[in-house]
Design an enzyme around this catalytic site. Sequence first.
Site, short mmCIF file in Angstrom:
data_model
loop_
_atom_site.label_atom_id
_atom_site.label_comp_id
_atom_site.label_asym_id
_atom_site.label_seq_id
_atom_site.Cartn_x
_atom_site.Cartn_y
_atom_site.Cartn_z
N CYS A 1 0.82 -1.40 0.08
CA CYS A 1 0.05 0.07 -0.02
C CYS A 1 0.87 1.15 0.02
O CYS A 1 1.51 1.76 1.20
CB CYS A 1 -0.69 -0.08 1.11
SG CYS A 1 -1.91 1.56 1.30
N ASN B 1 0.77 -5.12 -5.98
CA ASN B 1 -0.76 -5.15 -6.21
C ASN B 1 -1.03 -5.20 -7.72
O ASN B 1 -0.50 -4.34 -8.40
CB ASN B 1 -1.34 -4.01 -5.28
CG ASN B 1 -1.04 -4.01 -3.92
OD1 ASN B 1 -0.52 -5.10 -3.41
ND2 ASN B 1 -1.47 -2.90 -3.19
N GLU C 1 -10.61 0.10 -5.19
CA GLU C 1 -9.72 -0.71 -4.71
C GLU C 1 -10.33 -2.22 -4.21
O GLU C 1 -11.25 -2.17 -3.41
CB GLU C 1 -9.16 -0.24 -3.61
CG GLU C 1 -7.83 -0.56 -2.93
CD GLU C 1 -7.03 0.21 -2.09
OE1 GLU C 1 -6.36 -0.12 -1.40
OE2 GLU C 1 -7.43 1.36 -1.67
N ARG C 2 -9.76 -3.11 -4.54
CA ARG C 2 -9.73 -4.46 -4.05
C ARG C 2 -9.88 -4.51 -2.66
O ARG C 2 -8.86 -4.01 -1.74
CB ARG C 2 -8.83 -5.33 -4.79
CG ARG C 2 -8.94 -6.76 -4.20
CD ARG C 2 -7.90 -7.84 -4.83
NE ARG C 2 -6.63 -7.45 -4.47
CZ ARG C 2 -5.63 -8.23 -4.56
NH1 ARG C 2 -5.47 -9.36 -5.51
NH2 ARG C 2 -4.39 -7.87 -4.13
N CYS D 1 -5.31 5.71 -4.09
CA CYS D 1 -4.63 4.32 -3.94
C CYS D 1 -2.99 4.61 -4.54
O CYS D 1 -2.92 4.86 -5.60
CB CYS D 1 -5.28 3.34 -4.81
SG CYS D 1 -4.25 1.54 -4.92
N THR E 1 -0.48 2.60 -4.86
CA THR E 1 0.21 1.79 -5.88
C THR E 1 -0.54 2.10 -7.32
O THR E 1 -0.18 1.68 -8.25
CB THR E 1 0.11 0.17 -5.50
OG1 THR E 1 -1.21 -0.13 -4.90
CG2 THR E 1 0.99 -0.10 -4.30
#
Length: 330
Positions: free
Chosen positions: A80, A169, A223-224, A232, A234
């Site tokens: 993250c 990610n 975001e997952r 987010c 990444t």
Amino acid sequence: MVELLKVHGSLNAFFILDQTKLTHPLTDPELVAFTRKITDPATGILGGADGVLVVNQPTRAGAVAEMRVINADGSEASMCGNGLRTVARYVAERDQLTDFKIDTMNASLRVRQQDDFAAGVPAFAVEISPVKFANTALPYENLGHQRLIDDLVPELLPGLRFTAIAVPNPHLISFVSKEELAGDDLGELGHRLNTANPYFTDGVNVNFAHILGHNSLFVRTFERGVGFTNACGTGMSATSLAFALTHPDQADFDKPLNVYNPGGMVKTIVHHQQGQYWIELIGNATFTHTLELSEEALHQADLSQVNNINETGEQTNYQQFVAGLPKLDF
């Protein structure tokens, strides 16, 4: 008593839990239960959060700490970027350091203190790597490609081109118009690819980006494990790399890119060195609150025992920084 921090990077909000200060670290089921409880907007503290950042002893030579990322739904993210900036600041202040490495799930990553983004807005730069493009790294299947780089993918959405990058990610990226950015497709696609589906069976972070100008982007992410988020790290990093690869006339390697998001703005620098890509993510590391909880209550996820909640005053500084950013009509 155990001190927790409420923090954010570009309003991507977390609680930091330093397990090195506990007599008995939480078990993984206890971490999941605690995270689900404290991050929930209804049952949590201070309006909840996107996850909990767990600080542990390092696992690799040369690192000074480990960061684990537990999402609001209890799943664990491999990295993250926004969270790493806040953990970097926490460890820097705890250990009196300015340039060091922190272990993440897949790599030890360099973090460095930067000049404040604005008055009272501390900033850190963090390494985002490793970068992979193969479908097996994300993973995905049944899309007719071993990698996606600015490709039409009719199985996902008509008319849009997609790039898929793991950093590590997994991220799916599309450059879209202002109208598409404001529409419903991002939410619908993000939900579809993060529930049972034949393409991204482990889910994927979905990013829609609008090009604002040379070296300038706006990025919105589903975001997952979280859903829509203010930012987010990444995702902005992967999107910056996709920008440089697919729009070389509008994005430069080794120069700062301004990446705006619903929570503010970060800078990224995309690098290609010795045959490898990596991204530097530079942005705020804001501490908004401190709070205390007994170790016993922590193990039991008993938030009724939280006390001594104190504001740091840093959020006001961050809001002033955001107010001074260019006005974008998204």
